[in-house]
Design a protein around this motif. Structure first.
Motif, short mmCIF file in Angstrom:
data_model
loop_
_atom_site.label_atom_id
_atom_site.label_comp_id
_atom_site.label_asym_id
_atom_site.label_seq_id
_atom_site.Cartn_x
_atom_site.Cartn_y
_atom_site.Cartn_z
N MET A 1 59.23 -11.87 64.54
CA MET A 1 57.93 -11.57 63.95
C MET A 1 57.49 -10.18 64.39
O MET A 1 57.46 -9.86 65.56
CB MET A 1 56.89 -12.60 64.40
CG MET A 1 55.52 -12.39 63.78
SD MET A 1 54.32 -13.56 64.46
CE MET A 1 55.09 -15.11 64.05
N ALA A 2 57.15 -9.34 63.38
CA ALA A 2 56.77 -7.96 63.70
C ALA A 2 55.39 -7.94 64.33
O ALA A 2 54.49 -8.67 63.92
CB ALA A 2 56.78 -7.12 62.42
N ALA A 3 55.25 -7.10 65.34
CA ALA A 3 53.94 -6.97 66.00
C ALA A 3 53.00 -6.18 65.10
O ALA A 3 53.41 -5.29 64.36
CB ALA A 3 54.10 -6.26 67.34
N PRO A 4 51.71 -6.52 65.14
CA PRO A 4 50.75 -5.77 64.34
C PRO A 4 50.65 -4.34 64.82
O PRO A 4 50.87 -4.04 65.99
CB PRO A 4 49.43 -6.53 64.54
CG PRO A 4 49.60 -7.28 65.82
CD PRO A 4 51.06 -7.58 65.92
N ALA A 5 50.33 -3.45 63.90
CA ALA A 5 50.19 -2.03 64.26
C ALA A 5 49.03 -1.87 65.22
O ALA A 5 48.11 -2.68 65.25
CB ALA A 5 49.96 -1.21 62.98
N GLU A 8 45.29 -2.82 64.57
CA GLU A 8 45.25 -3.78 63.48
C GLU A 8 45.07 -5.18 64.03
O GLU A 8 45.72 -5.58 64.99
CB GLU A 8 46.56 -3.68 62.68
CG GLU A 8 46.63 -4.62 61.49
CD GLU A 8 47.96 -4.51 60.75
OE1 GLU A 8 48.37 -5.49 60.12
OE2 GLU A 8 48.59 -3.44 60.87
N GLU A 9 44.17 -5.94 63.42
CA GLU A 9 43.89 -7.29 63.91
C GLU A 9 45.05 -8.21 63.56
O GLU A 9 45.64 -8.13 62.49
CB GLU A 9 42.60 -7.83 63.26
CG GLU A 9 42.16 -9.15 63.85
CD GLU A 9 40.86 -9.65 63.23
OE1 GLU A 9 40.03 -10.19 63.96
OE2 GLU A 9 40.70 -9.48 62.00
N LYS A 10 45.41 -9.09 64.51
CA LYS A 10 46.46 -10.05 64.26
C LYS A 10 46.05 -11.01 63.16
O LYS A 10 44.88 -11.33 63.00
CB LYS A 10 46.75 -10.86 65.53
CG LYS A 10 47.40 -10.09 66.66
CD LYS A 10 47.65 -11.04 67.83
CE LYS A 10 48.30 -10.33 69.01
NZ LYS A 10 48.51 -11.25 70.15
N THR A 11 47.03 -11.51 62.42
CA THR A 11 46.74 -12.56 61.46
C THR A 11 46.43 -13.84 62.21
O THR A 11 46.80 -14.00 63.39
CB THR A 11 47.92 -12.80 60.52
OG1 THR A 11 49.02 -13.33 61.28
CG2 THR A 11 48.34 -11.50 59.83
N LEU A 12 45.78 -14.77 61.54
CA LEU A 12 45.44 -16.03 62.18
C LEU A 12 46.71 -16.79 62.57
O LEU A 12 46.75 -17.47 63.61
CB LEU A 12 44.57 -16.87 61.25
CG LEU A 12 43.94 -18.11 61.87
CD1 LEU A 12 43.05 -17.73 63.04
CD2 LEU A 12 43.15 -18.90 60.83
N ASP A 14 49.47 -15.48 63.56
CA ASP A 14 49.94 -14.88 64.83
C ASP A 14 49.13 -15.41 66.00
O ASP A 14 49.68 -15.72 67.07
CB ASP A 14 49.83 -13.36 64.77
CG ASP A 14 50.81 -12.74 63.79
OD1 ASP A 14 51.83 -13.39 63.51
OD2 ASP A 14 50.55 -11.62 63.32
N GLU A 15 47.83 -15.48 65.81
CA GLU A 15 46.95 -15.97 66.88
C GLU A 15 47.32 -17.40 67.27
O GLU A 15 47.31 -17.76 68.45
CB GLU A 15 45.48 -15.92 66.42
CG GLU A 15 44.93 -14.52 66.19
CD GLU A 15 44.46 -13.87 67.48
OE1 GLU A 15 44.69 -14.43 68.56
OE2 GLU A 15 43.84 -12.79 67.39
N LEU A 16 47.62 -18.23 66.28
CA LEU A 16 47.92 -19.64 66.56
C LEU A 16 49.33 -19.85 67.10
O LEU A 16 49.56 -20.76 67.91
CB LEU A 16 47.72 -20.46 65.28
CG LEU A 16 46.27 -20.69 64.85
CD1 LEU A 16 46.21 -21.17 63.41
CD2 LEU A 16 45.60 -21.69 65.78
N SER A 17 50.25 -19.02 66.68
CA SER A 17 51.64 -19.22 67.11
C SER A 17 51.83 -18.90 68.59
O SER A 17 52.64 -19.53 69.28
CB SER A 17 52.59 -18.38 66.26
OG SER A 17 52.33 -16.99 66.44
N LEU A 18 51.06 -17.93 69.09
CA LEU A 18 51.23 -17.51 70.48
C LEU A 18 50.93 -18.65 71.47
O LEU A 18 51.77 -18.95 72.33
CB LEU A 18 50.36 -16.29 70.78
CG LEU A 18 50.49 -15.72 72.20
CD1 LEU A 18 51.92 -15.23 72.45
CD2 LEU A 18 49.49 -14.59 72.42
N PRO A 19 49.79 -19.34 71.41
CA PRO A 19 49.55 -20.42 72.37
C PRO A 19 50.51 -21.60 72.19
O PRO A 19 50.82 -22.29 73.17
CB PRO A 19 48.10 -20.84 72.10
CG PRO A 19 47.80 -20.36 70.73
CD PRO A 19 48.60 -19.12 70.55
#
Length: 612
Positions: A1-5, A8-12, A14-19
């Motif tokens: 998964m590419a990191a946001p620039a 740039e705000e992370k997509t939701l 991305d936010e959910l996948s991390l935890p």
């Protein structure tokens, strides 16, 4: 998964996948633990529960197109932070031996602390999932908001407005409006937590008038300073507001017109955005409802309202929207901002809705629309021009004639503001207030009537200001205006007299091409006597009165009236104190005194000349 620039705000997602990844990492490390296995096992139970809740949140987010993301992002970010601490703790449990025994007490305390943090995260996730329920508003308090209950309420109400059932959305909007009315901190929090977008959506798509009124009321309570108004504008709120203003029942229009007035008053940029969206069109259209223009009573010496309407009807024959009204709304040119016209069905529906409204509702919406026009037109060329282009001046003139109290005042204030803009814009002045045009004649008739009746200074003052702003539009032969103004110059009300002095000053100032003729007219109507009386008796009127006297001295300095009133003596006596306070008037006073000296020097042989 590419990191946001960067930035740039992370997509939701991305936010959910991390935890979720963190939770899986904690479970794997706990299974590999060589010490504190029981503590790790208890921790795994909490983490496993969190993982299940996170996955439920992912499913809800995927299934909900109108997800309210703000609390999701805040809570999930906090969960990820706590899971990261759990990873750090469990990783230490892979080690055993002497070092483990040395730090066993500290590790036990760490387990308790991390367990407490995870329990709080479980509470937050439980609350978060509850606001996805269609039958609840999630008014319980999540641990993350334990120090600030208002945050939980803002999240809950906003989530319901965004995602709730129709019956719940209006109630949530009313609750948010109540919170916003309490203090500025709550208003700021609603904006920061993303409450504006859902309110605009409810205003646009509300399933009931009550829901739209609740949304408009909440926006009114929030947008009470320029910064928050700008946020509404930047959230693309103006097109939504204008659309609702034109399409909604009268009760909704009342609330939305109040919102327009508030935003226009708070922020000049919002005012111009309303001009671009042609917000004045639906406002004038609503004012024109039931405003019957066919007046059989002739007005001797004046153009009758009836004749104005006949002219207006002729102008309207070429309009693509044919209506059978006997009022001014037939000439408004009902078209969208893109130039297109709606079908007759829309207007038939609007007419039927209007006819079913009570007189009280009709009056209330007209008062609100007139106030919105007043605030929009103030210092706005775009809005003032659009009101004039839609024959709005005819409508305003008629309402000033037949209505009373707040509606009459709001329409009069609108005329005054349009005149004030026209004063500094020759194109608008010629287009809207050409003396021979029916709208200009109708407006002038009503302004003079209000001034002459003298029943209310509150009404007289804007009428006098409007005529003063239009001073350069009146030809030298116009004889109806100076006389009524001179009468008010000698009236009992000081505020009215002061405004009259200001207005007359605009008739006789050098910038007015007909200043000489107007000055002579003031003398013919014996205007010097009340002017001198005003200067003697009212300190507050000194400034505008003295300026008017200076202009008269420059234009008709050889008049007997000025000599008999000892105008030279008055100006010399006031010159030094006035110039000290207003240095910009030094040259005007010097010229006026010099001009009077040429004609009246012999009358004061012991006078000391004024040297600026």
């Amino acid at each position: 998964m590419a990191a946001p620039a960067p930035g740039e705000e992370k997509t939701l997602q991305d936010e959910l996948s991390l935890p979720i990844l963190f939770a899986e990492r904690v479970i794997k490390l706990a299974q590999e633990a060589e010490s504190s296995k029981q503590d790790c096992a208890e921790l795994v139970k909490q983490v496993d529960r969190l993982a299940q809740m996170l996955r439920s949140t992912v499913r809800h987010a995927s299934a909900t197109q109108t997800l309210y993301e703000r609390p999701v992002r805040r809570i999930v970010a906090d969960v990820a932070k706590n899971l990261d601490r759990a990873i750090t703790l469990v990783r230490k449990c892979k080690h055993s031996g002497v070092l483990r025994q040395v730090f066993s007490i500290t590790t036990t305390a760490d387990f308790r602390k991390v367990s407490s943090l995870l329990e709080s995260s479980i509470g937050d996730m439980k609350w978060l999932l509850s606001i996805f329920d269609s039958d609840g508003t999630g008014l319980s308090l999540p641990p993350i908001a334990s120090n600030d209950p208002i945050l939980a309420w803002v999240w809950s109400y906003t989530a319901t407005i965004q995602m709730g059932q129709p019956k719940d959305r209006a109630e949530a909007a009313n609750s948010l409006a109540s919170l916003a009315s309490d203090n500025d901190r709550n208003k700021k929090m609603i904006v920061e937590e993303g409450g504006i977008g859902p309110l605009l959506k409810l205003l646009k798509e509300g399933s009931s008038a009550e829901a739209q009124i609740a949304a408009a009321t909440a926006l009114c309570n929030i947008a009470t300073d320029r910064e928050r108004v700008r946020f509404v504008v930047e959230s693309h709120g103006v097109p939504v507001i204008v659309q609702v203003l034109g399409d909604s029942p009268a009760r909704v229009q009342t609330s939305v017109a109040k919102l327009v007035a508030l935003m226009a008053e708070m922020d000049p940029e919002a005012k111009e955005e309303f001009a671009r969206e042609n917000a004045t069109r639906p406002l004038v259209s609503t004012l024109a409802m039931d405003t019957v223009m066919d007046d059989p009573k002739p007005q001797s010496g004046k153009t009758s309202i009836h004749s104005l309407v006949q002219i207006n009807k002729e102008l309207a024959k070429s309009d693509s929207v044919a209506r059978n009204y006997h009022n001014i709304s037939g000439s408004l040119g009902h078209s969208h901002s893109d130039g297109s016209s709606r079908g007759g069905g829309h207007y038939n529906r609007k007419e039927r809705e209007w006819e079913s409204e009570t007189p009280e509702v009709k009056l209330e919406v007209k008062v609100s629309c007139a106030e919105a026009l007043w605030k929009l037109s103030k210092e706005s060329l775009g809005n003032s021009r659009k009101i004039a282009e839609t024959k709005g001046l005819l409508c305003l003139a008629k309402i000033v004639e037949v209505e009373r109290e707040e509606l009459q005042l709001n329409c009069l204030m609108t005329v005054m503001e349009i005149a004030a803009v026209a004063e500094s814009n020759p194109d608008l002045r010629r287009a809207a207030f050409k003396p021979s045009s029916p709208p200009a004649k109708a407006v002038l008739d009503q302004l003079l009537r209000v001034i002459q009746e003298g029943s209310s200074p509150t009404l007289q003052i804007p009428a006098i200001k409007a005529i003063g702003c239009l001073a350069r539009t009146f030809p030298a032969r116009e004889s109806r205006i100076i006389g009524p103004l001179v009468v008010q110059l000698g009236g009992k009300n000081v505020e009215v007299a002061m405004e009259t002095a200001v207005a007359l000053g605009k008739f006789v100032c050098p910038e007015n091409f007909n200043c000489l003729e107007h000055s002579k007219a003031i003398l013919e109507f014996d205007g010097v006597s009340p002017l001198m009386k005003l200067l003697r008796n009212n300190d507050r009127a000194q400034m505008p009165g003295l300026v008017l006297l200076c202009y008269l001295a420059l234009n008709v300095g050889n008049s007997k009236a000025l000599e008999q009133a000892r105008a030279l003596y008055v100006l010399e006596g006031a010159a030094r104190s006035v110039v000290a306070q207003y240095p910009g008037l030094r040259e005007l006073f010097a010229k006026a005194i010099h001009h009077l000296t040429l004609y009246q020097a012999g009358a004061h042989p012991h006078r000391q000349p004024y040297a600026p």
